[in-house]
Design a protein around this motif. Structure first.
Motif, PDB file in Angstrom:
ATOM      1  N   SER A  56      -9.293  -4.227 -18.051  1.00 46.07           N
ATOM      2  CA  SER A  56      -9.658  -5.277 -19.439  1.00 46.07           C
ATOM      3  C   SER A  56     -11.084  -5.824 -18.835  1.00 46.07           C
ATOM      4  CB  SER A  56      -8.716  -6.484 -19.423  1.00 46.07           C
ATOM      5  OG  SER A  56      -7.196  -5.974 -19.654  1.00 46.07           O
ATOM      6  N   LEU A  57     -11.980  -6.016 -19.880  1.00 44.80           N
ATOM      7  CA  LEU A  57     -13.495  -6.505 -19.456  1.00 44.80           C
ATOM      8  C   LEU A  57     -13.887  -7.530 -20.454  1.00 44.80           C
ATOM      9  CD1 LEU A  57     -16.455  -5.836 -18.459  1.00 44.80           C
ATOM     10  CD2 LEU A  57     -16.466  -4.023 -19.997  1.00 44.80           C
ATOM     11  N   LEU A  98      -6.492 -11.504 -18.235  1.00 41.90           N
ATOM     12  CA  LEU A  98      -6.876 -10.235 -18.177  1.00 41.90           C
ATOM     13  C   LEU A  98      -5.824  -9.332 -17.388  1.00 41.90           C
ATOM     14  CD1 LEU A  98     -10.874 -10.542 -17.888  1.00 41.90           C
ATOM     15  CD2 LEU A  98      -9.629  -9.665 -19.681  1.00 41.90           C
ATOM     16  N   VAL A  99      -5.491  -9.608 -16.331  1.00 45.20           N
ATOM     17  CA  VAL A  99      -4.607  -8.917 -15.458  1.00 45.20           C
ATOM     18  C   VAL A  99      -3.266  -8.877 -15.906  1.00 45.20           C
ATOM     19  CG1 VAL A  99      -3.373  -8.780 -13.215  1.00 45.20           C
ATOM     20  CG2 VAL A  99      -5.983  -9.240 -13.179  1.00 45.20           C
ATOM     21  N   GLN A 100      -2.733 -10.214 -16.444  1.00 44.22           N
ATOM     22  CA  GLN A 100      -1.437 -10.306 -16.903  1.00 44.22           C
ATOM     23  C   GLN A 100      -1.136  -9.716 -18.354  1.00 44.22           C
ATOM     24  OE1 GLN A 100      -1.074 -14.416 -16.047  1.00 44.22           O
ATOM     25  NE2 GLN A 100      -0.342 -13.987 -13.886  1.00 44.22           N
ATOM     26  N   ASP A 101      -2.023 -10.007 -19.156  1.00 44.09           N
ATOM     27  CA  ASP A 101      -1.867  -9.622 -20.901  1.00 44.09           C
ATOM     28  C   ASP A 101      -2.698  -8.701 -21.025  1.00 44.09           C
ATOM     29  OD1 ASP A 101      -0.192 -11.925 -20.756  1.00 44.09           O
ATOM     30  OD2 ASP A 101      -1.605 -13.335 -21.150  1.00 44.09           O
ATOM     31  N   ARG A 139      -8.173  -3.947 -12.556  1.00 41.94           N
ATOM     32  CA  ARG A 139      -7.382  -4.232 -13.521  1.00 41.94           C
ATOM     33  C   ARG A 139      -8.332  -5.305 -14.384  1.00 41.94           C
ATOM     34  NH1 ARG A 139      -2.084  -4.909 -12.724  1.00 41.94           N
ATOM     35  NH2 ARG A 139      -2.164  -5.419 -15.089  1.00 41.94           N
ATOM     36  N   ALA A 140      -9.233  -6.005 -14.068  1.00 45.60           N
ATOM     37  CA  ALA A 140      -9.999  -7.056 -14.756  1.00 45.60           C
ATOM     38  C   ALA A 140     -11.428  -7.091 -14.232  1.00 45.60           C
ATOM     39  CB  ALA A 140      -9.268  -8.343 -14.575  1.00 45.60           C
ATOM     40  N   VAL A 141     -12.338  -7.354 -15.066  1.00 39.64           N
ATOM     41  CA  VAL A 141     -13.859  -7.548 -14.776  1.00 39.64           C
ATOM     42  C   VAL A 141     -14.215  -8.559 -15.689  1.00 39.64           C
ATOM     43  CG1 VAL A 141     -15.965  -6.346 -14.866  1.00 39.64           C
ATOM     44  CG2 VAL A 141     -13.939  -5.059 -14.552  1.00 39.64           C
ATOM     45  N   VAL A 142     -14.900  -9.554 -15.080  1.00 40.97           N
ATOM     46  CA  VAL A 142     -15.433 -10.694 -15.581  1.00 40.97           C
ATOM     47  C   VAL A 142     -16.882 -10.328 -15.491  1.00 40.97           C
ATOM     48  CG1 VAL A 142     -15.668 -13.126 -15.900  1.00 40.97           C
ATOM     49  CG2 VAL A 142     -13.283 -12.337 -15.491  1.00 40.97           C
ATOM     50  N   TYR A 178     -15.231   3.425 -22.789  1.00 44.09           N
ATOM     51  CA  TYR A 178     -14.450   3.697 -21.475  1.00 44.09           C
ATOM     52  C   TYR A 178     -13.042   2.773 -21.071  1.00 44.09           C
ATOM     53  CZ  TYR A 178     -18.740   6.180 -20.432  1.00 44.09           C
ATOM     54  OH  TYR A 178     -19.831   6.902 -20.749  1.00 44.09           O
ATOM     55  N   PHE A 179     -13.003   1.590 -21.794  1.00 40.42           N
ATOM     56  CA  PHE A 179     -12.043   0.883 -21.740  1.00 40.42           C
ATOM     57  C   PHE A 179     -11.471   0.178 -22.795  1.00 40.42           C
ATOM     58  CE2 PHE A 179     -15.057  -0.409 -18.142  1.00 40.42           C
ATOM     59  CZ  PHE A 179     -14.478   0.535 -17.146  1.00 40.42           C
TER      60      PHE A 179
END
Length: 382
Positions: free
Chosen positions: A187-188, A249-252, A125-128, A175-176
């Motif tokens: 979300s990246l 990133l995950v939530q929004d 879901r999220a990449v930091v 890709y995202f």
């Protein structure tokens, strides 16, 4: 503020978990109740925070190289993370001069491998993506770099991290993209912090580790660039920002998928001599430092100048973190004086042979109880 309920039971992959920053983050995530997997080479120093704080005891620790795409894909598929923190890197300027090929292979192609593995792993879901303040094209100006400023780099390390930023931006667009978020769900974001300090850093040719090594040995530390200005901050401040950003990133979703600065408090950009003075004072009366008359090395201390006589080094470097403060409501909790005291306290505990897992976790707990600092009025230049 980091929300423990968000992280409880959540699957997280941390690349570079055996390094200084990755060890602190992994231990923090464990304390929040996350299901943590790490992928990294063996600890880069001995001693290491990873070993002393027994970071591997509370997670799945995989030894592997992000330059090997098959390994990255295998670990990603096995742990099926929801959140990925990509910290694995070759992080040293002087080492990048010594071996630029390995530095680019790790920092650029390693990032490609991680993001391509994300592309092939359902459920992320999220990449930091963690880079550095040195990814900006240096203009030697006195105000802080903003996320919209031009990327660049006059040494292989800085250049490789600017390239990693370009990789992340291209992968996100290809890709995202936000327009297809319903399809890919990823979300990246990229994050850029200053010169982090804290307990457990033994990296060569870094100011604070070299100062502490000299103080512990009872000898004067030798500074070569005492007037160089850097944005110093305790390692927990940017990590708190990374955690808060991952939650958003995950939530929004992809509205948070962009570059973010997490720099120090207003007075955190200080000359090397200022930090040396404060750290020697925090250590005790036996600590002292002197200036190397040669004064030509990129290293702040006399130890280990692998790059030769006079490699390039930025003189002034500061960050503007107004975006993170305004949109994310992130603020540092430790001013530089406190960051230096916490660092000295941790290393004195190490010299005393205390249980460093307990010491490290105690500092994490104490940090969580601190209020955010209130910034003074600051002016950004366009």
């Amino acid at each position: 503020m980091t929300a423990p309920a968000f992280w409880r039971g959540r699957r997280v992959l941390v690349t570079g978990h055996t390094g200084f920053k990755g060890s602190w983050l992994s231990l923090w995530l464990q304390g929040l109740g996350a299901d943590v997997t790490g992928l990294a080479l063996a600890p880069p120093t001995s001693p290491s925070l990873f070993a002393l704080a027994r970071v591997g005891d509370g997670m799945t620790s995989v030894e592997g190289d992000i330059r090997d795409i098959a390994t990255v894909r295998s670990v990603m598929a096995e742990c099926a993370p929801e959140v990925v923190f990509h910290l694995a890197a070759q992080p040293l300027v002087l080492e990048s001069y010594r071996d630029p090929v390995a530095s680019y292979a790790t920092n650029v192609m390693g990032t490609v491998h991680v993001l391509d593995a994300v592309r092939a792993t359902p459920g992320v879901r999220a990449v930091v993506n963690v880079t550095t303040d040195k990814c900006y094209a240096n203009r030697e100006w006195t105000w802080g770099y903003r996320e919209v400023d031009r990327l660049g780099g006059d040494d292989p390390y800085s250049s490789s991290k600017a390239c990693a930023e370009l990789v992340a931006a291209a992968m996100r667009a290809s890709y995202f993209p936000a327009a297809r978020y319903a399809e890919h769900g990823v979300s990246l974001a990229s994050v850029r912090a200053g010169n982090v300090i804290g307990g457990g850093d033994w990296a060569a040719n870094r100011l604070v580790p070299d100062l502490l090594a000299a103080f512990a040995a009872g000898r004067p530390a030798v500074l070569r660039r005492p007037d160089a200005i850097r944005p110093w901050q305790h390692v927990l401040d940017p990590l708190a920002g990374y955690l808060a950003l991952a939650e958003r990133l995950v939530q929004d979703g992809p509205s948070w998928g962009e570059a973010w600065n997490f720099g120090p408090a207003d007075h955190g950009a200080q000359p090397v001599r200022w930090v040396a003075d404060r750290l020697s004072g925090a250590w005790g009366p036996t600590a002292c430092w002197t200036i190397d008359d040669a004064g030509s090395s990129a290293s702040t201390t006399i130890a280990g100048n692998a790059a030769g006589a006079s490699p390039h080094e930025t003189h002034v470097l500061t960050l503007d973190s107004a975006k993170a403060r305004q949109r994310l409501r992130w603020m540092p909790r430790l001013d530089l004086d406190a960051a230096i005291r916490w660092t000295a306290d941790w290393h004195r505990a190490y010299v005393r042979r205390d249980d460093m897992r307990d010491v490290t976790r105690a500092q994490l707990h104490a940090y969580g109880a601190l209020p955010a600092m209130i910034p003074s009025n600051a002016v950004s230049c366009p």
